[in-house]
Write a protein that holds these residues in place. Structure first.
Motif, mmCIF file in Angstrom:
data_model
loop_
_atom_site.group_PDB
_atom_site.id
_atom_site.type_symbol
_atom_site.label_atom_id
_atom_site.label_comp_id
_atom_site.label_asym_id
_atom_site.label_seq_id
_atom_site.Cartn_x
_atom_site.Cartn_y
_atom_site.Cartn_z
ATOM 1 N N ARG A 91 0.877 -1.178 0.000
ATOM 2 C CA ARG A 91 0.000 0.000 0.000
ATOM 3 C C ARG A 91 0.893 1.199 0.000
ATOM 4 N N LEU A 92 0.836 1.946 -1.059
ATOM 5 C CA LEU A 92 1.744 3.075 -1.182
ATOM 6 C C LEU A 92 0.955 4.373 -1.124
ATOM 7 N N GLY A 93 1.608 5.406 -0.656
ATOM 8 C CA GLY A 93 0.951 6.698 -0.560
ATOM 9 C C GLY A 93 1.159 7.227 0.831
ATOM 10 N N LYS A 94 0.071 7.763 1.416
ATOM 11 C CA LYS A 94 0.166 8.298 2.784
ATOM 12 C C LYS A 94 0.549 7.160 3.739
ATOM 13 N N GLU A 95 -0.159 6.033 3.551
ATOM 14 C CA GLU A 95 0.198 4.837 4.313
ATOM 15 C C GLU A 95 1.144 4.045 3.441
ATOM 16 N N ASN A 96 2.262 3.654 3.999
ATOM 17 C CA ASN A 96 3.263 2.990 3.194
ATOM 18 C C ASN A 96 3.679 1.694 3.856
ATOM 19 N N PHE A 97 3.192 0.580 3.363
ATOM 20 C CA PHE A 97 3.609 -0.683 3.965
ATOM 21 C C PHE A 97 3.481 -1.823 2.964
ATOM 22 N N ALA A 98 4.130 -2.918 3.299
ATOM 23 C CA ALA A 98 4.071 -4.106 2.438
ATOM 24 C C ALA A 98 3.440 -5.251 3.220
ATOM 25 N N ILE A 99 2.856 -6.172 2.465
ATOM 26 C CA ILE A 99 2.226 -7.346 3.062
ATOM 27 C C ILE A 99 2.767 -8.575 2.352
ATOM 28 N N ALA A 100 3.185 -9.548 3.128
ATOM 29 C CA ALA A 100 3.606 -10.826 2.543
ATOM 30 C C ALA A 100 2.593 -11.875 2.972
ATOM 31 N N GLY A 101 1.934 -12.487 1.983
ATOM 32 C CA GLY A 101 0.911 -13.496 2.281
ATOM 33 C C GLY A 101 1.368 -14.846 1.768
ATOM 34 N N MET A 102 1.112 -15.875 2.554
ATOM 35 C CA MET A 102 1.504 -17.209 2.106
ATOM 36 C C MET A 102 0.468 -18.245 2.492
ATOM 37 N N GLY A 103 0.225 -19.156 1.570
ATOM 38 C CA GLY A 103 -0.696 -20.268 1.832
ATOM 39 C C GLY A 103 0.119 -21.545 1.811
ATOM 40 N N ILE A 104 0.189 -22.204 2.961
ATOM 41 C CA ILE A 104 1.013 -23.416 3.063
ATOM 42 C C ILE A 104 0.089 -24.611 3.254
ATOM 43 N N ASN A 105 0.185 -25.567 2.349
ATOM 44 C CA ASN A 105 -0.694 -26.741 2.402
ATOM 45 C C ASN A 105 -0.236 -27.682 3.508
ATOM 46 N N LEU A 106 -1.070 -27.818 4.523
ATOM 47 C CA LEU A 106 -0.671 -28.656 5.663
ATOM 48 C C LEU A 106 -1.323 -30.030 5.612
ATOM 49 N N ASN A 107 -2.647 -30.063 5.747
ATOM 50 C CA ASN A 107 -3.299 -31.347 6.047
ATOM 51 C C ASN A 107 -4.233 -31.841 4.946
ATOM 52 N N GLN A 108 -4.148 -31.264 3.764
ATOM 53 C CA GLN A 108 -5.045 -31.689 2.687
ATOM 54 C C GLN A 108 -4.701 -33.097 2.209
ATOM 55 N N THR A 109 -5.764 -33.798 1.826
ATOM 56 C CA THR A 109 -5.587 -35.129 1.240
ATOM 57 C C THR A 109 -5.617 -34.986 -0.286
ATOM 58 N N ARG A 110 -5.287 -36.067 -0.985
ATOM 59 C CA ARG A 110 -5.337 -36.032 -2.450
ATOM 60 C C ARG A 110 -6.763 -35.712 -2.906
ATOM 61 N N GLU A 111 -7.764 -36.253 -2.183
ATOM 62 C CA GLU A 111 -9.172 -35.990 -2.504
ATOM 63 C C GLU A 111 -9.483 -34.501 -2.416
ATOM 64 N N ASP A 112 -8.991 -33.857 -1.325
ATOM 65 C CA ASP A 112 -9.224 -32.405 -1.168
ATOM 66 C C ASP A 112 -8.694 -31.656 -2.393
ATOM 67 N N PHE A 113 -7.502 -32.033 -2.839
ATOM 68 C CA PHE A 113 -6.909 -31.329 -3.982
ATOM 69 C C PHE A 113 -7.679 -31.627 -5.273
ATOM 70 N N LYS A 114 -8.151 -32.885 -5.393
ATOM 71 C CA LYS A 114 -8.912 -33.237 -6.608
ATOM 72 C C LYS A 114 -10.182 -32.409 -6.682
ATOM 73 N N THR A 115 -10.867 -32.296 -5.525
ATOM 74 C CA THR A 115 -12.113 -31.530 -5.477
ATOM 75 C C THR A 115 -11.863 -30.088 -5.902
ATOM 76 N N ALA A 116 -10.718 -29.549 -5.509
ATOM 77 C CA ALA A 116 -10.411 -28.147 -5.847
ATOM 78 C C ALA A 116 -9.665 -28.044 -7.181
ATOM 79 N N THR A 117 -9.594 -29.150 -7.932
ATOM 80 C CA THR A 117 -8.821 -29.254 -9.192
ATOM 81 C C THR A 117 -7.421 -28.628 -9.093
ATOM 82 N N LEU A 118 -6.730 -29.030 -8.044
ATOM 83 C CA LEU A 118 -5.338 -28.590 -7.869
ATOM 84 C C LEU A 118 -4.427 -29.796 -8.134
ATOM 85 N N ASP A 119 -4.123 -29.982 -9.404
ATOM 86 C CA ASP A 119 -3.417 -31.203 -9.808
ATOM 87 C C ASP A 119 -1.970 -31.251 -9.334
#
Ligand code: BTN
Length: 260
Positions: free
Chosen positions: A129-157
């Motif tokens: 966010r740049l301008g008067k407010e100036n900061f950065a955001i680092a976002g991360m999604g780490i796959n912990l406990n998903q099963t193969r079925e969970d990934f298939k349902t979400a079509t994440l091959d």
């Protein structure tokens, strides 16, 4: 919203010392974008569920039925010019953390997907966010406990989870602590000594190097060979006899045979 620090295993000085756990939020990145100006440097937000998780290049990000660790942190001290390298730096921090908790070797697909056993275990989205407010955001999604079925349902091959790799279930806050413990020194080294100081580690972690890649630039697909990673984080590719530096954030890279 829980505000107490449930990150018991945290050994950092500033990263995650302010910690918010949100049962459900649209996106931890968007949450920090809204309220980050009033929060201290290093604030960490973790969501139980994200209803509108965001991926890179305008894509959405599925948290796989809550099996994903969705975490963002706030940086108030990153000079704007360094922003393009933040995703690569975060990739190294996550890689180190994933290796600590799993005991397995992880790798990086340029620019910032973390892989375990050839599948994507983490995606990273950095915003500012740049301008008067100036900061950065680092976002991360780490796959912990998903099963193969969970990934298939979400079509994440091409997705992988810590559970699939190790047959163990993981606690979100323990994994978050391990990643933040690794992230803080990586980020500090980056700020103090530049990305050059992390370049060798990055290159030796990067499975894209030496691969035949398909690069999508401005919607156009081009093929070539990934030769090197430069100090500005770009991927040097040999395309039609020409050496072209491909900048992170501007191109999407796929190996021709499979995900890498
Ligand atoms: C990608 O690989 O496309 C990046 C995915 C980034 C997902 C994380 S989950 C936590 C944070 N909040 C979001 O909305 N996105 C990032």
């Amino acid at each position: 919203m829980k505000e107490e620090n449930g990150l018991e295993a945290l050994r950092t000085i500033w990263l995650g010392r302010r910690f918010l756990y949100l049962e459900e939020v649209d996106s931890t990145n968007d949450y920090l974008k809204r309220v980050g100006a009033g929060l201290p440097h290093g604030t960490v937000v973790i969501a139980g569920r994200q209803s509108a998780g965001k991926g890179r290049m305008g894509r959405s990000w599925s948290d796989g039925g809550g099996g994903c660790l969705s975490m963002s942190f706030l940086l108030q001290d990153l000079p704007t010019g360094r922003m393009p390298l933040l995703p690569l730096v975060c990739g190294l921090g996550v890689k180190r953390g994933v290796e600590k908790v799993s005991g397995l070797a992880a790798s990086i697909k340029w620019s910032n997907d973390v892989l375990l056993g050839g599948g994507k275990i983490c995606g990273i989205l950095c915003e500012s966010r740049l301008g008067k407010e100036n900061f950065a955001i680092a976002g991360m999604g780490i796959n912990l406990n998903q099963t193969r079925e969970d990934f298939k349902t979400a079509t994440l091959d091409y997705a992988e989870s810590l559970f699939l790799a190790t047959q163990k279930k993981y606690d979100k806050l323990k994994v978050a602590s391990a990643i933040l413990n690794e992230m803080e020194p990586v980020y500090e080294k980056f700020l103090q000594q530049g990305f050059e100081s992390l370049l060798e580690e990055y290159k030796s972690s990067c499975v894209t190097l030496g691969k035949h890649v398909r690069v999508i630039i401005d919607g156009k697909s081009r093929e070539g060979e990934a030769l090197d990673i430069l100090a500005d984080g770009s991927l040097l590719c040999l395309i039609d006899g020409e050496k072209l530096p491909i900048r992170a954030g501007e191109a999407s890279v796929r190996g021709l045979y499979g995900y890498i």
